[in-house]
Motif scaffolding. Structure first.
Motif, PDB file in Angstrom:
ATOM      1  N   UNK A 265       0.841  -1.208   0.000  1.00 49.39           N
ATOM      2  CA  UNK A 265       0.000   0.000   0.000  1.00 49.39           C
ATOM      3  C   UNK A 265       0.872   1.253   0.000  1.00 49.39           C
ATOM      4  N   UNK A 266       1.973   1.220   0.741  1.00 45.30           N
ATOM      5  CA  UNK A 266       2.897   2.359   0.774  1.00 45.30           C
ATOM      6  C   UNK A 266       3.539   2.552  -0.595  1.00 45.30           C
ATOM      7  N   UNK A 267       3.957   1.463  -1.222  1.00 41.38           N
ATOM      8  CA  UNK A 267       4.569   1.543  -2.557  1.00 41.38           C
ATOM      9  C   UNK A 267       3.591   2.188  -3.544  1.00 41.38           C
ATOM     10  N   UNK A 268       2.339   1.681  -3.550  1.00 42.18           N
ATOM     11  CA  UNK A 268       1.322   2.251  -4.452  1.00 42.18           C
ATOM     12  C   UNK A 268       1.171   3.747  -4.231  1.00 42.18           C
ATOM     13  N   UNK A 269       1.061   4.137  -2.982  1.00 48.46           N
ATOM     14  CA  UNK A 269       0.857   5.541  -2.646  1.00 48.46           C
ATOM     15  C   UNK A 269       2.053   6.403  -3.058  1.00 48.46           C
ATOM     16  N   UNK A 270       3.249   5.955  -2.710  1.00 46.59           N
ATOM     17  CA  UNK A 270       4.464   6.719  -3.042  1.00 46.59           C
ATOM     18  C   UNK A 270       4.625   6.868  -4.548  1.00 46.59           C
ATOM     19  N   UNK A 271       4.527   5.749  -5.272  1.00 46.50           N
ATOM     20  CA  UNK A 271       4.734   5.813  -6.717  1.00 46.50           C
ATOM     21  C   UNK A 271       3.642   6.626  -7.403  1.00 46.50           C
ATOM     22  N   UNK A 272       2.424   6.565  -6.882  1.00 46.95           N
ATOM     23  CA  UNK A 272       1.340   7.375  -7.454  1.00 46.95           C
ATOM     24  C   UNK A 272       1.687   8.860  -7.351  1.00 46.95           C
ATOM     25  N   UNK A 273       2.205   9.278  -6.205  1.00 51.24           N
ATOM     26  CA  UNK A 273       2.609  10.666  -6.033  1.00 51.24           C
ATOM     27  C   UNK A 273       3.737  11.065  -6.971  1.00 51.24           C
TER      28      UNK A 273
END
Length: 197
Positions: free
Chosen positions: A61-69
């Motif tokens: 979930x952190x990876x998804x959020x970071x990369x989305x940003x």
């Protein structure tokens, strides 16, 4: 009432994710427990398990959020790129933002290595939403490649060079700087993908 509860749930998730990023950055992914994450954020372990089944799920979930940003900034600039050189510069500016976030780049590298020995995690990490993707980079350069050189190779080389740089940086090998890798990746793409290259 339901909206307020959703907002509180989102706040809890965000605080737990921030706590995890902090702890993963300071002591490593493998050395950080769910209990430490919840204690650091000021929540009970039950709050963690209302949102994720495991530390691995939290990390995804952190990876998804970071990369989305990171990607939202990149995508706006990508639409304006007029040729392969401009496109490659946008890609490497995007990669530079990951490198500049020192804790994040080393956490991502550690988790990538960790996931290599777990088939389920490896499948997740090979999806473009979770990692730097050869296919995504290939799609970005595709319309600007002027030769018969496969855009997939340019994408794969970008990923390999960047991830190789992260490994060297994590090990303290300072022979190549990020700028050295960037400059050579762009030169290689232009040599292979443009007629004047």
């Amino acid at each position: 009432m339901a909206k307020r509860q959703q907002e509180k749930s989102l706040q809890t998730m965000n605080e737990l994710m921030a706590s995890a990023v902090h702890l993963f950055g300071s002591q490593g992914f493998a050395q950080t427990s769910v209990a430490e994450i919840t204690d650091h954020a000021g929540y009970a372990k039950g709050s963690f398990y209302r949102h994720w089944n495991s530390k691995d799920e939290l990390f995804l979930a952190i990876v998804r959020s970071k990369l989305k940003g990171y990607r939202s900034t990149r995508d706006g600039r990508m639409a304006k790129a007029a040729n392969l050189e401009e496109t490659m510069n946008v890609i490497w500016d995007f990669l530079a933002t990951i490198v500049e976030d020192k804790n994040w780049s080393s956490i991502l590298l550690e988790f990538t290595v960790y996931s290599a020995s777990n088939e389920g995690l490896r499948q997740h990490m090979n999806q473009s939403v979770y990692r730097l993707s050869n296919e995504v980079f290939a799609d970005m350069v595709r319309e600007h490649v002027e030769t018969d050189y496969p855009p997939e190779k340019i994408g794969a080389l970008n990923t390999a060079l960047f991830e190789g740089y992260l490994i060297h940086a994590a090990l303290g090998t300072e022979i190549l700087s990020f700028e050295d890798v960037r400059e050579n990746a762009i030169a290689m793409a232009l040599k292979n993908g443009t007629k004047q290259g």
